[in-house]
Design an enzyme around this catalytic site. Structure first.
Site, mmCIF file in Angstrom:
data_model
loop_
_atom_site.group_PDB
_atom_site.id
_atom_site.type_symbol
_atom_site.label_atom_id
_atom_site.label_comp_id
_atom_site.label_asym_id
_atom_site.label_seq_id
_atom_site.Cartn_x
_atom_site.Cartn_y
_atom_site.Cartn_z
ATOM 1 N N GLU A 50 0.813 -1.221 0.000
ATOM 2 C CA GLU A 50 0.000 0.000 0.000
ATOM 3 C C GLU A 50 0.848 1.274 0.000
ATOM 4 O O GLU A 50 0.405 2.307 -0.503
ATOM 5 C CB GLU A 50 -0.945 0.010 1.211
ATOM 6 C CG GLU A 50 -2.066 -1.017 1.154
ATOM 7 C CD GLU A 50 -1.694 -2.334 1.807
ATOM 8 O OE1 GLU A 50 -2.589 -3.170 2.022
ATOM 9 O OE2 GLU A 50 -0.477 -2.540 2.109
ATOM 10 N N PHE A 112 -10.310 -6.932 16.047
ATOM 11 C CA PHE A 112 -9.260 -7.403 15.139
ATOM 12 C C PHE A 112 -8.901 -6.316 14.123
ATOM 13 O O PHE A 112 -9.757 -5.755 13.467
ATOM 14 C CB PHE A 112 -9.757 -8.661 14.416
ATOM 15 C CG PHE A 112 -8.819 -9.207 13.384
ATOM 16 C CD1 PHE A 112 -7.565 -9.690 13.736
ATOM 17 C CD2 PHE A 112 -9.193 -9.250 12.047
ATOM 18 C CE1 PHE A 112 -6.698 -10.200 12.777
ATOM 19 C CE2 PHE A 112 -8.345 -9.764 11.079
ATOM 20 C CZ PHE A 112 -7.092 -10.232 11.453
ATOM 21 N N GLN A 113 -7.608 -6.003 14.028
ATOM 22 C CA GLN A 113 -7.037 -5.016 13.109
ATOM 23 C C GLN A 113 -7.489 -3.588 13.407
ATOM 24 O O GLN A 113 -7.370 -2.703 12.542
ATOM 25 C CB GLN A 113 -7.367 -5.365 11.645
ATOM 26 C CG GLN A 113 -6.705 -6.663 11.169
ATOM 27 C CD GLN A 113 -6.861 -6.883 9.683
ATOM 28 O OE1 GLN A 113 -7.899 -6.591 9.101
ATOM 29 N NE2 GLN A 113 -5.816 -7.415 9.058
ATOM 30 N N VAL A 382 15.680 8.692 -3.157
ATOM 31 C CA VAL A 382 16.344 9.551 -2.188
ATOM 32 C C VAL A 382 17.695 8.941 -1.828
ATOM 33 O O VAL A 382 17.832 7.726 -1.684
ATOM 34 C CB VAL A 382 15.470 9.729 -0.934
ATOM 35 C CG1 VAL A 382 16.276 10.245 0.247
ATOM 36 C CG2 VAL A 382 14.324 10.683 -1.240
ATOM 37 N N PHE A 467 24.419 7.327 0.657
ATOM 38 C CA PHE A 467 24.314 8.694 1.168
ATOM 39 C C PHE A 467 24.406 8.718 2.688
ATOM 40 O O PHE A 467 24.929 9.659 3.268
ATOM 41 C CB PHE A 467 23.007 9.335 0.706
ATOM 42 C CG PHE A 467 23.029 10.836 0.739
ATOM 43 C CD1 PHE A 467 23.695 11.556 -0.232
ATOM 44 C CD2 PHE A 467 22.400 11.537 1.759
ATOM 45 C CE1 PHE A 467 23.732 12.942 -0.201
ATOM 46 C CE2 PHE A 467 22.429 12.916 1.803
ATOM 47 C CZ PHE A 467 23.100 13.624 0.812
#
Length: 578
Positions: A50, A112-113, A382, A467
């Protein structure tokens, strides 16, 4: 006429111009996805995570300027959206997130969840409300859509799963909800005050950000009138660097010396549509004029003497007739000469270094730019890919350069490429992926194949969080925890149906880049790049100099002096011998 809440949502987003929804289905979202199925005109772009759905929506909204939509099921499903939504929020692009929720009667019971999305998403959105009853629809949806498109921000609609299937009250439809065109500029008195300051200044420098989009020619004309060098922030690069005889490069951590110097030497800095965040790169002695369409942004980074609230295009158009044109050009001339020298030094580093291995990332970025199409969309991860994109990709107007430039999230490149390619299937979309960023959401390679998206992926493979290592060096730390044990990304790509190529030396890189970018389907090029390549900012603070010294001493003392030899060979010896 739509009957259920889910059908109302589908009907309204379609009228707002939405052509696809990014997401993963789930039980609490079934009412909405089934309404999409029954409608049949809005596409469902199935991703594997997602977070990628929100990043993809962000990229589509960035490129089109129009509303984009992502959706997820309850609890862990919609919680995964949050990083991509923060990116949209910080980038100021219109995204609607449909966050399904647990059954309304169970809220607060530890079901639940269970999470509380209306609280979780509040910080990364301009609007976040829960539809507790069908009677709130479709008015609440209208408010969400209007907020997203007018504030150019995220709107989150939290909907318990059973509410999607409830009958929706009838409500007369208004005009389709799209951004309303407007003219936005300061009053004549404020324009005259700014003109007086600019006319009295001897050395004006312009700092241009993302807000100059659509105002290229007007800003260039203003630079000509003021004889002002134009420095760009990263998000302004694609909109102002090209066809601009006054451009002197970029400033900031990713920039180079000419941009920094043009700002430091000015007596008046004109900031146009930029929220450039680094205070140390603003002038130490200068009057500052800031133009921003969001008044609340003015003065957040540095004290401002003349604040102007309005769009750059409208404000500069009103300002131009008041500018005296008979001006000394010494500041511009010296700034441009400094830029030519800085640009030449950067370009000298972007060569094949006698076919040696590993490959200098500057050379790879240059080849990508030279072989890409005239309207390509570049999306760097990035980290170090952003540095090389900022310094070596050539913009021309039709080309676009987008990324997680404000939120600064890893793993944005491939995910955003999905949204860019879905919105523009016939356009070349190039993800400049770091090896760490690619691996973080590796499943999105499957999304590319499943949705038949011809995304091109260029992997800067230095087997490290590169980086982060530079940041450690600058702070005086010995590199630790940054090693990456990578697969052969080319073979992995081939295994899922993507053309894969691997290059480990500069010999043959040019032909490989050309092959990958010319391929008519998805393709991935895995390039072994130099781990010790340094991206030096335009100015080194005393703390950074001290940090590099401490890093060198601590590295030797820890028995890793070979890293310093590699560092010198990569960055110093090449410059001496070439």
């Amino acid at each position: 006429m739509a009957d259920t809440v889910a059908e109302v949502i589908v009907e309204q987003i379609k009228r707002a111009g939405v052509q696809r929804v990014y997401g993963i289905p789930g039980d609490s979202l079934n009412g909405f996805t089934d309404a999409l199925r029954l409608d049949g005109t809005i596409g469902w772009t199935h991703v594997r995570h997602e977070e990628a759905a929100a990043f993809a929506a962000t990229a589509e909204a960035t490129l089109t300027g129009e509303l984009a939509v992502c959706a997820a099921s309850c609890g862990p499903g919609n919680l995964h959206l949050i990083n991509g939504l923060f990116d949209a929020h910080h980038s100021r692009v219109p995204v609607l997130a449909i966050a399904a929720h647990i059954p309304a009667p169970e809220i607060g019971s530890g079901y639940f969840q269970e999470t509380h999305p209306e609280q979780l998403f509040r910080e990364c959105s301009a609007f976040c409300e829960m539809v507790s009853t069908p009677e709130q629809m479709p008015r609440l949806l209208d408010v969400a859509l209007r907020t997203a498109v007018e504030k150019r921000d995220v709107a989150v609609l939290v909907v318990p799963g059973e509410i999607f299937l409830k009958p929706s009250p009838k409500r007369r439809a208004g005009a389709p909800i799209r951004a309303i065109p407007r003219i936005s500029r300061p009053t004549d008195a404020e324009i005259r005050r700014a003109a007086a300051q600019l006319n009295g200044a001897e050395k004006v420098t312009i700092l241009a950000g993302a807000g100059v989009q659509g105002a290229h020619d007007t800003v260039v004309e203003l630079a000509s009138a003021l004889q002002a060098p134009v420095v760009h922030a990263l998000r302004g690069k694609e909109f102002i660097e090209y066809d601009n005889p006054y451009d002197v490069g970029m400033t900031g951590l990713l920039g180079f010396s000419s941009g920094y110097r043009a700002i430091e030497k000015c007596d008046t800095l004109l900031m146009l549509g930029t929220d450039f965040p680094y205070q140390q790169f603003y002038p130490s002695k200068a009057q500052i004029i800031q133009v921003d369409i969001r008044g609340e942004q003015i003065g957040r980074r540095t004290p401002v003497d003349i604040p102007l609230v309005g769009s750059v295009a409208d404000t500069v158009e009103a300002l131009l007739p008041l500018i005296d044109r008979d001006r000394d050009s010494e500041h511009l001339t010296s700034s441009r000469e400094h830029y030519r020298k800085a640009r030449r030094r950067l370009d000298e580093l972007a060569d094949n270094d006698r076919n040696r291995s590993p490959i200098h990332p500057q050379y790879l970025a240059r080849l990508v730019s030279e072989n890409a199409t005239g309207n390509a969309v570049f999306i760097p991860d990035v980290g170090s890919p952003v540095v090389w994109a900022a310094r070596y990709l050539t913009m021309n107007g039709p080309r676009r350069l987008i990324g997680s430039f404000s939120h600064g999230s890893m793993s944005n490149a491939v995910s955003q490429a999905i949204g860019a390619q879905a919105a523009f299937p016939g356009r070349q979309v190039i993800a400049l992926a770091g090896d760490g960023g690619l691996a973080m959401l590796l499943g999105e390679l499957l999304t590319i194949v499943q949705n038949k998206l011809p995304v091109k992926i260029i992997v800067f493979n230095n087997s490290s969080l590169n980086f982060v290592e530079v940041e450690m060096k600058a702070a005086g730390f010995v590199n630790y925890g940054t090693d990456l044990v990578n697969p052969d990304f080319a073979r992995l790509a081939e295994s899922v149906g993507i053309l894969g190529r691997k290059v480990e030396s500069a010999d043959g890189l040019e032909s490989a880049v050309a092959e990958i970018l010319a391929h008519d389907g998805p393709a991935l090029l895995d390039v072994t790049t130099a781990r010790q390549e340094l991206s030096i900012p335009p100015t080194i603070t005393a703390a950074q100099a001290k940090g590099f010294t401490l890093y060198a001493l601590r590295t030797v003392m820890s028995g890793r002096g070979d890293e310093l030899v590699d560092l010198a060979e990569t960055n110093v010896f090449r410059r001496l011998f070439d």
